[in-house]
Scaffold this active site. Structure first.
Site, PDB file in Angstrom:
ATOM      1  N   GLN A 502       0.878  -1.231   0.135  1.00 56.14           N
ATOM      2  CA  GLN A 502       0.106   0.149   0.013  1.00 56.14           C
ATOM      3  C   GLN A 502       0.827   1.260   0.020  1.00 56.14           C
ATOM      4  O   GLN A 502       1.688   1.437   0.714  1.00 56.14           O
ATOM      5  CB  GLN A 502      -0.833  -0.145   1.356  1.00 56.14           C
ATOM      6  CG  GLN A 502      -1.871   1.158   1.238  1.00 56.14           C
ATOM      7  CD  GLN A 502      -2.558   1.152   2.532  1.00 56.14           C
ATOM      8  OE1 GLN A 502      -2.324   1.960   3.559  1.00 56.14           O
ATOM      9  NE2 GLN A 502      -4.095   1.295   2.365  1.00 56.14           N
ATOM     10  N   TYR A 584      -4.995  11.552   4.298  1.00 57.10           N
ATOM     11  CA  TYR A 584      -3.937  11.798   3.730  1.00 57.10           C
ATOM     12  C   TYR A 584      -3.425  12.554   2.627  1.00 57.10           C
ATOM     13  O   TYR A 584      -4.545  13.028   1.969  1.00 57.10           O
ATOM     14  CB  TYR A 584      -3.125  10.273   3.853  1.00 57.10           C
ATOM     15  CG  TYR A 584      -3.219   9.588   4.965  1.00 57.10           C
ATOM     16  CD1 TYR A 584      -2.570  10.179   6.211  1.00 57.10           C
ATOM     17  CD2 TYR A 584      -3.707   8.183   4.976  1.00 57.10           C
ATOM     18  CE1 TYR A 584      -2.443   9.403   7.164  1.00 57.10           C
ATOM     19  CE2 TYR A 584      -3.309   7.460   6.462  1.00 57.10           C
ATOM     20  CZ  TYR A 584      -3.018   8.094   7.309  1.00 57.10           C
ATOM     21  OH  TYR A 584      -2.863   7.566   8.600  1.00 57.10           O
TER      22      TYR A 584
END
Length: 790
Positions: A502, A584
């Site tokens: 990821q 994020y």
């Protein structure tokens, strides 16, 4: 006490007879606007469990109700020319008029005063110690004290008409018919020796497009007769709502929730009289789970019980009543909401084969799970498991049990996963200078050997400045590539699991302490500058302020993602995931809460998607064509003005068009103002919507903690994979353990652990056998056995 029940439906009648039965000295009056023994509607449905509650509360009325019931176990689903049946559901149907007649007769027998043909809009006409406002979903008393009760009334999206027919159905029958305007569905069940309820339902826009809004009552009924003729065997549809004209027989369901259930009304003598909401005035539950009357009766049972348990304080009794009932009602209303939304969005599931469509319907409320269904009808579940496994290319040997849905394989591009379980990305904050070390080898290696099909790394950052904390791993230096390749090689050599990376950038949530030293708190020193879509401070007054990323920043960060992707391919990862969730860096572009830009990357959703899609296209271009890329998104910001589930479907469609293979569906963590609604599998409905509206494979995450959850989600087509986080932290071999726990032994374990496999399976078999034996014992026998005296 002097008790007045305003409303002569099931709640008022039943509470009246319960109170009078407990103490004949109570003066109980039930006031009803209709004529004696008059009612509208057709049949109502109870479960076997509800019958047990009624018998415990008042056996004489329960016996009369039971004598009038029609009982059935089967649910029949008719879809696209195929009929699917499931048994063991234990339902009872009774005519609404017959139910009220029984309760009215019991009230008269006990001395409850019944007053009919009296419309009450003001409770001040009654001098009472306790007033029950059970005057329906459109309660006038609730409206009078609206400031106290604070009702929330949500008119749902379907139109429905409540009809009857002389066709006698031998199962609770669902029928779905497609028209040129859209889908219609019927809910039908027998409730006495000669009549069945027949409810026809369709979304508002379909109802209008079909012209039903302009039809007379008779024309509307004729329309339904033609549409569902093959289920009616020549029997007409009947209406007993003679007071309604034209399209007014088609109504929308009001979901009613009240913040408070008790209003204390001042009296002239200086005291107060409580006015208590009950039944539909307090709450409603959609007819598709048949719980409205059940809730009303159980309200009455609990209030009578609470008053009996607090004889010296009506205030304490009402406090206890609302505390207990609000929890029970919320549980039922949550299930009803899930069921309502399923029927409002039938078209979402009409691409399913009839077998999966039926399973989805049966489990729509999330109250009935895979193992619940198995307990009700093991034959049906086994047949469905065989069908689902065959769709995945598996054939069962006759001597073996069917393959549970979670253990069917799944293929994307050139990667085949052995089952549907994913080890979620879980931040471990244990890297040094971004290097994944021995800890990560142990952590990820153990879980790869633990039976999951895909093991995901925690968010791995594309630069030093992209890290959440100094303990987060990276993929931006040669030593990072070497460290990750070591771990990937171990997973491939020692297990048949796949491993995915990821990739992400922390943006405004970077430069913080590791979790156990203060999650989201800025570092005490050596902080680095933060960058995000727009200036923001994640923790107001605490976090650093980020600056808005310039176009040069965006080009640089895109190049960092590309470099990290090339390194991931060189490290031989099987899967890549782009992190666009949780506030994020890439997520900060998607959410209107964090993107206030005035250039081409801000404003409309199309513009907010522009940069994340740009990064995705760049990494997809350099990632091997035979390996998948998934995208993690926050499907709901849980904040007014933030990303909504509707937006999430649009976002998923955009990534699908760009070449994404799967959406990893999470939610929240974008704003500290969030107010998420937690619960079992609480994020799965978002994965369901995206999968079945956007037409892209999804990963469900969030409060998925047992095999039953995974099996239910996969079998119902709500997601294609399930990511399990905290249970995997507690038990690296969670998947293997769950297989043994549900009695599925055809799962390969690491050869080094084979002795543990057989022992665990034997132990769990003994536990299951003991549980079955205990279930057959009487309570006394169980107590004796527990004491060691049997």
């Amino acid at each position: 006490m002097r008790i007045v029940c305003i409303g002569g439906g099931p709640a008022g009648l039943y509470f009246g007879l319960l109170m009078k039965g407990r103490n004949p000295q109570h003066e109980v009056t039930v006031v009803e606007r209709n004529r004696p023994y008059d009612t509208f509607g057709w049949g109502v449905v109870f479960s076997d469990q509800t019958l047990g509650n009624l018998r415990a509360a008042d056996a004489p009325s329960a016996d009369s109700i039971l004598d009038a019931f029609n009982h059935w176990d089967d649910i029949e689903i008719n879809f696209r020319g195929k009929q699917v049946r499931s048994s063991g559901h234990g339902f009872c149907g009774i005519g609404r008029k017959r139910l009220l007649n029984i309760l009215q007769a019991r009230c008269e027998e006990l001395g409850v005063k019944l007053v009919f043909e009296t419309q009450v809009t003001d409770d001040d006409v009654y001098d009472a110690d306790l007033i029950i406002a059970c005057d329906g979903a459109n309660s006038a008393i609730r409206q009078k004290y609206v400031a106290t009760y604070q009702p929330d009334i949500d008119m749902r999206n379907c139109r429905f008409v409540w009809l009857g027919t002389k066709k006698l159905f031998d199962a609770f029958t669902f029928a779905f018919e497609e028209t040129e305007w859209g889908w219609f569905q019927a809910h039908a069940y027998r409730f006495d020796d000669s009549t069945s309820t027949f409810i026809v339902e369709t979304p508002e826009h379909v109802w209008r497009a079909a012209g039903l809004e302009e039809m007379s009552k008779e024309e509307g009924i004729a329309f339904c007769e033609r549409l569902f003729a093959k289920y009616l065997d020549g029997n007409p549809l009947l209406s007993n709502a003679s007071h309604l004209r034209g399209s007014s027989q088609w109504i929308r369901f009001p979901r009613v929730v009240n913040k408070e259930w008790v209003h204390w009304k001042p009296r002239a003598d200086g005291g107060t009289t409580p006015v208590v909401l009950m039944g539909d005035a307090a709450h409603t539950a959609h007819f598709s789970i048949g719980s409205g009357t059940k809730l009303a009766l159980e309200d009455a049972i609990e209030l009578a019980r609470s008053i009996g348990a607090h004889p010296d304080s009506l205030s304490d009794a009402l406090k206890h009543y609302t505390e207990v009932r609000s929890v029970d009602v919320l549980r039922i209303q949550n299930a009803a909401r899930n069921s309502t939304e399923w029927f409002e969005n039938v078209e979402r599931y009409t691409s399913f084969d009839p077998e999966q469509f039926a399973y989805s319907l049966l489990t729509r409320s999330q109250r009935i799970s895979h193992e619940n269904l198995r307990a009700r009808d093991a034959r049906y579940v086994s047949q469905f498991e065989d069908w689902l496994a065959s769709e995945a290319g598996m054939t069962r040997e006759e001597s073996k049990r069917p393959v549970p849905p979670m253990f069917t394989p799944f293929t994307l591009r050139g990667v085949t996963l052995k089952n549907r379980v994913v080890v979620s990305p879980m931040a471990q904050y244990s890297a040094i200078d971004g290097i994944a070390g021995d800890y990560h080898l142990m952590h990820l290696g153990a879980r790869a050997m633990g039976g999951a099909a895909l093991v995901m790394t925690e968010m791995t950052c594309v630069s030093a400045e992209a890290r959440i904390t100094p303990g987060c791993p990276g993929m931006y230096a040669p030593e990072h590539l070497h460290a990750w390749r070591r771990i990937v090689d171990f997973v491939h050599a020692q297990s048949d699991a796949k491993i995915g990376l990821q990739l992400g950038h922390a943006g405004a949530k970077a430069s913080t302490r590791v979790a156990w030293e203060g999650i989201d708190q800025p570092l005490p020193d050596h902080n680095w500058p933060l960058v995000s879509a727009s200036p923001q401070q994640y923790l107001r007054g605490v976090s650093q302020w980020s600056r808005e990323a310039t176009h040069d920043d965006l080009r640089t960060i895109e190049a960092q993602f590309v470099r990290a992707t090339e390194m991931a391919a060189e490290a031989s990862f099987d899967w890549l995931e782009l992190h666009c969730a949780h506030g994020y860096f890439l997520s900060s572009f998607l959410s209107p809460l964090t993107n206030h830009r005035r250039d081409e990357y801000g404003g409309s959703l199309e513009n907010r998607l522009r940069y994340p899609l740009q990064v995705f296209a760049a990494i997809r271009k350099v990632w091997p064509a035979d390996k998948p890329v998934s995208v993690r998104i926050s499907a709901h910001d849980w904040v007014d003005g933030g990303t909504t589930p509707d937006d999430a479907v649009a976002i998923a469609r955009a990534f699908k068009a760009a070449g994404a293979d799967m959406i990893d569906v999470s939610s929240g963590q974008v704003s500290k103002e969030e107010k998420p609604v937690y619960g079992r599998m609480f994020q799965t409905p978002f994965a369901d919507r995206i999968r079945n509206e956007a037409g892209i494979a999804t990963i469900a995450v969030g409060a998925i903690s047992e095999a039953d959850h995974v099996n239910s989600i996969i079998a119902a087509g709500r997601a294609d994979l399930c990511a399990v986080a905290r249970p995997h932290l507690a038990n690296p071999s969670w998947t293997l353990n769950e297989a043994a726990r549900i009695g599925y032994f055809d799962v390969a374990w690491p050869k080094q652990y084979s002795a543990a496999k057989s022992q665990l399976e034997r132990n769990l078999e003994r536990e299951r056998a003991q549980a079955v034996e205990n279930a057959r014992l009487s309570p006394q026998e169980r107590a004796e056995r527990a004491e060691g005296t049997s």
